[in-house]
Every structure is written in structure tokens, then in C-alpha cells.
Design a protein around this motif. Structure first.
Motif, PDB file in Angstrom:
ATOM      1  N   ILE A   1      -5.707   2.380   5.010  1.00  0.00           N
ATOM      2  CA  ILE A   1      -5.062   1.469   4.207  1.00  0.00           C
ATOM      3  C   ILE A   1      -3.769   1.787   3.776  1.00  0.00           C
ATOM      4  CG2 ILE A   1      -5.423   0.020   2.056  1.00  0.00           C
ATOM      5  CD1 ILE A   1      -8.289   0.544   1.807  1.00  0.00           C
ATOM      6  N   LEU A   2      -2.737   1.038   4.029  1.00  0.00           N
ATOM      7  CA  LEU A   2      -1.362   1.361   3.843  1.00  0.00           C
ATOM      8  C   LEU A   2      -0.975   0.490   2.542  1.00  0.00           C
ATOM      9  CD1 LEU A   2       0.171   1.671   7.219  1.00  0.00           C
ATOM     10  CD2 LEU A   2      -0.698   3.426   6.032  1.00  0.00           C
ATOM     11  N   ASN A   3      -1.275  -0.781   2.451  1.00  0.00           N
ATOM     12  CA  ASN A   3      -0.891  -1.630   1.410  1.00  0.00           C
ATOM     13  C   ASN A   3      -1.710  -2.909   1.187  1.00  0.00           C
ATOM     14  OD1 ASN A   3       0.855  -2.720  -0.326  1.00  0.00           O
ATOM     15  ND2 ASN A   3       2.891  -2.471   0.677  1.00  0.00           N
ATOM     16  N   LYS A   4      -1.743  -3.354   0.324  1.00  0.00           N
ATOM     17  CA  LYS A   4      -2.549  -4.725  -0.368  1.00  0.00           C
ATOM     18  C   LYS A   4      -1.795  -5.577  -0.581  1.00  0.00           C
ATOM     19  CE  LYS A   4      -6.834  -2.240  -0.947  1.00  0.00           C
ATOM     20  NZ  LYS A   4      -8.166  -2.302  -1.889  1.00  0.00           N
TER      21      LYS A   4
ATOM     22  N   ILE B   1      -4.663  -7.018   3.736  1.00  0.00           N
ATOM     23  CA  ILE B   1      -4.605  -5.432   3.982  1.00  0.00           C
ATOM     24  C   ILE B   1      -3.698  -4.886   4.885  1.00  0.00           C
ATOM     25  CG2 ILE B   1      -5.818  -3.500   3.554  1.00  0.00           C
ATOM     26  CD1 ILE B   1      -8.300  -5.108   2.712  1.00  0.00           C
ATOM     27  N   LYS B   2      -2.655  -4.228   4.641  1.00  0.00           N
ATOM     28  CA  LYS B   2      -2.094  -3.580   5.580  1.00  0.00           C
ATOM     29  C   LYS B   2      -2.822  -2.231   6.137  1.00  0.00           C
ATOM     30  CE  LYS B   2       2.772  -1.929   6.853  1.00  0.00           C
ATOM     31  NZ  LYS B   2       3.930  -1.571   6.298  1.00  0.00           N
ATOM     32  N   ILE B   3      -3.175  -2.195   7.529  1.00  0.00           N
ATOM     33  CA  ILE B   3      -3.930  -1.010   7.852  1.00  0.00           C
ATOM     34  C   ILE B   3      -3.321  -0.311   9.176  1.00  0.00           C
ATOM     35  CG2 ILE B   3      -6.046  -1.960   7.385  1.00  0.00           C
ATOM     36  CD1 ILE B   3      -6.525  -2.444  10.164  1.00  0.00           C
ATOM     37  N   LYS B   4      -3.779   0.991   9.359  1.00  0.00           N
ATOM     38  CA  LYS B   4      -3.323   1.812  10.475  1.00  0.00           C
ATOM     39  C   LYS B   4      -4.562   2.078  11.304  1.00  0.00           C
ATOM     40  CE  LYS B   4      -0.620   5.787  12.293  1.00  0.00           C
ATOM     41  NZ  LYS B   4       0.131   6.752  11.752  1.00  0.00           N
ATOM     42  N   ILE B   5      -4.619   1.590  12.375  1.00  0.00           N
ATOM     43  CA  ILE B   5      -5.769   1.784  13.317  1.00  0.00           C
ATOM     44  C   ILE B   5      -5.354   1.930  14.733  1.00  0.00           C
ATOM     45  CG2 ILE B   5      -6.056  -0.608  13.724  1.00  0.00           C
ATOM     46  CD1 ILE B   5      -8.919  -0.471  14.021  1.00  0.00           C
ATOM     47  N   ASN B   6      -5.839   3.218  15.430  1.00  0.00           N
ATOM     48  CA  ASN B   6      -5.624   3.461  16.678  1.00  0.00           C
ATOM     49  C   ASN B   6      -4.108   3.541  17.192  1.00  0.00           C
ATOM     50  OD1 ASN B   6      -8.121   3.490  17.485  1.00  0.00           O
ATOM     51  ND2 ASN B   6      -8.361   1.606  18.156  1.00  0.00           N
ATOM     52  N   ASN B   7      -3.301   4.157  16.100  1.00  0.00           N
ATOM     53  CA  ASN B   7      -2.011   4.249  16.188  1.00  0.00           C
ATOM     54  C   ASN B   7      -1.057   2.842  16.238  1.00  0.00           C
ATOM     55  OD1 ASN B   7      -1.781   7.305  16.216  1.00  0.00           O
ATOM     56  ND2 ASN B   7      -2.329   7.040  18.455  1.00  0.00           N
TER      57      ASN B   7
END
Length: 321
Positions: free
Chosen positions: A296-299, A304-310
């Protein structure tokens, strides 16, 4: 002679008849083969059909004596088999023997699509990061196997919407101003060139730091100001040697760390769409094919802002466990 005829009459009465309909004289590599087999039975009976994994069929009963079997597969070198079974009847068909494949020499940027027609809808180009642009559009084709669509070695993704429609995105170097690919038009029997201008869509929401698809960086204007205040507070502490002065740089440091560090981890559901922006019409940059872990990077209220698989993007709040 009469004896011979009498011997063959039962054979014709009780034999099942297979009639092949709408088979073309030849097909091109990766063209969708689509034809019918009409099964005519001497007596009413139920039939069953089994196939190899790469063959699609649809069986329709016309009347108690006739079935219409629609068959679809790709014209390639893979084995395509079909078995028709009923009581006292078994027929195994090698579908490759029913068609002829005519070779073609594909040009560069060939999309692996053979179709009667292909069109592009709603091309949208947006900034992906400082060095890349992401281009998203819908592909509509007639009589094609759309899952085969792929162009060159770019990072790309295809999401099938229906048998003849898909959503596609490709990440391009920012200096590319036109995206070009070819498909083979089976009606015209020639390669057709598709050109898509890469024109960046300006979107005010994408320029805001807290929702940009890029990861949070330390050296943003706000973060630089916080770092300056921390340094200034430490200088004052060194001059006056008062412990309470350290309270300000400690609080500012905690605030900065909370801002730039991941805010925990979630598990997103299979089929979750990751978008560039937290808006309904935003470009999709990734679709999870299983339940996956993401940072989770932000909400915001609904996203929801996420980081997944770069990859960094936004998902709807209801798409995680």
C-alpha cells in the motif's frame, strides 16, 4: 446383382453420414478455422462430442435425426482432434487433414492476427513515468482469434472482452510518436498496416504528486522543505544544546518516513484491475491472474495506491481481502 444390393441396403440404412460445410480451400497460419459438420443419423439417438484442448465446438440438434456441430480451431501445426460418439457409433476425426494451410511471410511488427477486418477504438496515451508513455486502446476484429494479438517485444497486456473484442495497452519509449502494427486481412489476402498516433492526453489529476503512478520520491518539493526544516532544527540544537529542540526534527522525520514508506501490505483478488489513476476511465496497466500480495502506497476514499510486480497504480477499495 440383387443379392449384392440386398447385402448393401442395411449398410446405407443404418450408417451415420457426416457432411462438412463451409470449409475454405485454404487457410493462413493462425487464421480461425470455422466450419460445420452435419451429422445425419439413421435412427433418433443422442450423440456426444469430445475434442483436444485446442478445439472449440458447439452442438445443436436440428431434429431427432440431424445434429449440426460447429467447429473452431486455429490453423497451425498443433494436432486438432475430434471424436463423435453415439450408441454403436464412434468416429475419430483428424481436423488437420480437412484443411490446407497457405504460408505467408509476415512483416516486422506483425500482430499474429488473421481477420476479415480489424479496427481500433478509443486510443488514449498518457504519461507512465519520466521515460515512457502508456498507450491503451480497444481492438475489434471480425472472424479472428484475438487472444493471439501481440506486437514486437514491448511490455504489453491484452484483456479479452469478448470473442472479437479486447482491451490492450503497451508501454512505449516517450520518443515514439506513432504506434504501428500489421494484421493479415483474409478477405483481401494481404497485410494491412494500422497506425495509431501517440498523443499524450493532458489530465490535471495525473500531475498531482499523491496520485501519480510513479512511486513516492524523497526529493519532491514538499519533502525537500521538510528536509531543510530538519537540518535547520539540528543546527539550532547543536548551537543551543537544548533537548526539547530535538522534538521538531524527530516529528518531521517521522512524518517524512510515514509519507514515503509503504503503508502496509494487502492481498488483492484475482482479476483485480490496476489503473494509472483513481478514476473510472483511467487506463488499465495490470490485471492480476491470481490472488496476489501488494504494498500500500496511498489511500483515497474509493481507491488504494499499490505497488505490485514492480508496477504502481490504483485499485478500487473493494478489490482486496
Amino acid at each position: 446383382m440383387r443379392i449384392l444390393i440386398s447385402l448393401f441396403i442395411p449398410f446405407f440404412i443404418f450408417a451415420e453420414i457426416l457432411k462438412y460445410e463451409n470449409i475454405k480451400p485454404y487457410y493462413y497460419p493462425n487464421e480461425l478455422v470455422n466450419f460445420n459438420i452435419r451429422v445425419i443419423l439413421p435412427t433418433p439417438k443422442k450423440i456426444n462430442v469430445t475434442t483436444s484442448y485446442n478445439v472449440e465446438t458447439n452442438l445443436t440438434q436440428i431434429n431427432p435425426y440431424i445434429y449440426l456441430l460447429n467447429v473452431k480451431f486455429l490453423a497451425n501445426n498443433e494436432p486438432h482432434k475430434l471424436i463423435i460418439i453415439s450408441k454403436k457409433f464412434y468416429k475419430e476425426i483428424n481436423l488437420n487433414n480437412l484443411i490446407k494451410i497457405k504460408k505467408i511471410i509476415p512483416p516486422k511488427n506483425y500482430s499474429n492476427i488473421v481477420a476479415d477486418d480489424l479496427k481500433i477504438e478509443n486510443p488514449i496515451a498518457t504519461k507512465y513515468d519520466k521515460n515512457h508513455t502508456i498507450l491503451n486502446f480497444n481492438i475489434l476484429c471480425k472472424n479472428c482469434f484475438i487472444k493471439n494479438f501481440k506486437v514486437s517485444s514491448y511490455e504489453q497486456n491484452l484483456t479479452t472482452i469478448s470473442q472479437n473484442k479486447a482491451s490492450y495497452y503497451v508501454i512505449l519509449p516517450k520518443n515514439i510518436k506513432e504506434f504501428t502494427f500489421f494484421y493479415f486481412n483474409s478477405n483481401k489476402q494481404t497485410f494491412e498496416k494500422i497506425k495509431i498516433p501517440v498523443i499524450i492526453t493532458q489530465n490535471i489529476i495525473s500531475t498531482q504528486t499523491n496520485i501519480n503512478p510513479e512511486d513516492e520520491k524523497i526529493f519532491t518539493p514538499l519533502n525537500i522543505l521538510i528536509l531543510i526544516l530538519i537540518a535547520f532544527s539540528l543546527i539550532i540544537f547543536l548551537v543551543y544544546q537544548k533537548i526539547f529542540i530535538l522534538l521538531l526534527p524527530i516529528l518531521l522525520s517521522i512524518s517524512l518516513l510515514l509519507k514515503i514508506l509503504p503503508k502496509g501490505e494487502i492481498e488483492i483478488k484475482k482479476g483485480t484491475k490496476v489503473q494509472i489513476l483513481p478514476t473510472k476511465q483511467s487506463t488499465i496497466i495490470y490485471i492480476s491472474n491470481k490472488n496476489e500480495k501488494a504494498q500500500i502506497l496511498n489511500k483515497t476514499k474509493n481507491y488504494i495506491k499499490i505497488k505490485i510486480n514492480n508496477k504502481i497504480g490504483w485499485i478500487k477499495s473493494e478489490n482486496y481481502k
